[in-house]
Structures are given as C-alpha cells and as structure tokens.
Design a protein around this motif. Sequence first.
Motif, PDB file in Angstrom:
ATOM      1  N   ALA A  59       0.851  -1.189   0.000  1.00 56.88           N
ATOM      2  CA  ALA A  59       0.000   0.000   0.000  1.00 56.88           C
ATOM      3  C   ALA A  59       0.887   1.239   0.000  1.00 56.88           C
ATOM      4  CB  ALA A  59      -0.916   0.013   1.211  1.00 56.88           C
ATOM      5  N   CYS A  61       0.344   5.261   0.728  1.00 52.65           N
ATOM      6  CA  CYS A  61      -0.663   6.092   1.380  1.00 52.65           C
ATOM      7  C   CYS A  61      -0.147   7.507   1.568  1.00 52.65           C
ATOM      8  CB  CYS A  61      -1.012   5.476   2.737  1.00 52.65           C
ATOM      9  SG  CYS A  61      -2.322   6.321   3.645  1.00 52.65           S
ATOM     10  N   TRP A  71      -6.396   4.183   5.972  1.00 54.03           N
ATOM     11  CA  TRP A  71      -5.556   2.985   5.865  1.00 54.03           C
ATOM     12  C   TRP A  71      -5.696   2.109   7.112  1.00 54.03           C
ATOM     13  CZ3 TRP A  71      -3.080  -0.817   3.845  1.00 54.03           C
ATOM     14  CH2 TRP A  71      -2.135  -1.517   4.592  1.00 54.03           C
ATOM     15  N   VAL A  84       3.059  -1.021   4.224  1.00 55.79           N
ATOM     16  CA  VAL A  84       2.546   0.276   3.778  1.00 55.79           C
ATOM     17  C   VAL A  84       3.702   1.274   3.757  1.00 55.79           C
ATOM     18  CG1 VAL A  84       1.861   0.983   6.113  1.00 55.79           C
ATOM     19  CG2 VAL A  84       0.779   2.063   4.122  1.00 55.79           C
ATOM     20  N   ILE A 115      -3.755   5.039  -1.683  1.00 60.75           N
ATOM     21  CA  ILE A 115      -4.721   5.800  -0.882  1.00 60.75           C
ATOM     22  C   ILE A 115      -4.335   7.271  -0.921  1.00 60.75           C
ATOM     23  CG2 ILE A 115      -5.775   6.108   1.391  1.00 60.75           C
ATOM     24  CD1 ILE A 115      -4.851   3.222   2.023  1.00 60.75           C
TER      25      ILE A 115
END
Length: 181
Positions: A59, A61, A71, A84, A115
């Motif tokens: 991920a 973010c 998240w 992440v 994100i």
Amino acid sequence: MIARTGAGPLRRLVVLRHAKSAWPVGVDDHERPLAPRGRRDAPAAGRALAETDLLPDLALCSTALRARQTWELAAGQWGTPPPVRFEPRLYAAGLPDLLDAVHAVPDPVRTLLLIGHNPGLEELVLELAGDCLDDTLAVARAKFPTSAVAVLAWHGSGWRDLTFGTALLTDLIVPSGKKQR
C-alpha cells in the motif's frame, strides 16, 4: 478495446479515495481527521477489498491524517495487512506525481493499493482506464466519492508499463458503513 490478456502478469491497481473527513476550525488541511461517517466507511472499504479478493501486496498512502486513518481502519479488517509506505508526495498530488509513485513500485508487487485524495485520484483512474466492464467508467466520470475504490487491471512486466489508456477499469465500489444507533 483493451486486450484481456497481454505480455506480463496480471497486475491490479486498487485506488482508494480517503474516507469522509471532518473540517475542524483551526486545523491545518494535512491534519484533518476522519468524520464519524468516514470512521464507519473506512472499515467497510477494508471489508469490501477482502470480500472481492483485492488485498494488496503493498500500500502507498498519503501522509495526510485522514488518509492514514483510512488505511488503519481499512487494513484493520484484514488478518495480516501488507506493508505500507506513507508517501508525502501523495498529499494533494496531481496526475504526474501519482503516476511517478506507481511507476516506482517494485516489479514483484502484483496488487497495489493507492490511498490519497481527489481530484488527483479520479484523474488517474480516468486517464489510465482505456476500457471498462459494465458502466464503471461512466460512473467514475460522474462521481468518485470519498471511500470509493476503483480497480484497474492490466498486464505488464513492471509498473512502468502502466500508461494512459492501458488498463481495464474492472470495478468501482463505494462502500458504506452502517450507522450505529
């Protein structure tokens, strides 16, 4: 029409717009938290990703508080969240910065969760999608609300292969958490 098969493995870019944020007086935009609706919708987004087998390998973010909270609440719905990376350049990012961040993803990653914020995320989805399933592209053009999840699929040997019009928009999900009584 985008080819349903191609050179390289199937890759998926899952784009999640942060959940609904609050607008507290005197709080810097970067530090705005989620609103109560956002705190309900973010876990619903996480459940939707799990239910549709869209759990990411990585991920990326935004560093904005509302994105980080999205998240945390979404990933909290999964047994073991993926790694992440909180990327400062994703905050208020436009199309070039978003695409640069995606292009920098290591090639072994097959499903990437991104994100961030509008209008950049919506523009990214619309530019990358050369075709769609059902009416997903029309729906994305009409509105890309908070907590919306867009799924772009494409074949390529690496993330640098992802360019404008090369992906298939396979899904657009707008999860909604249930209000507590």
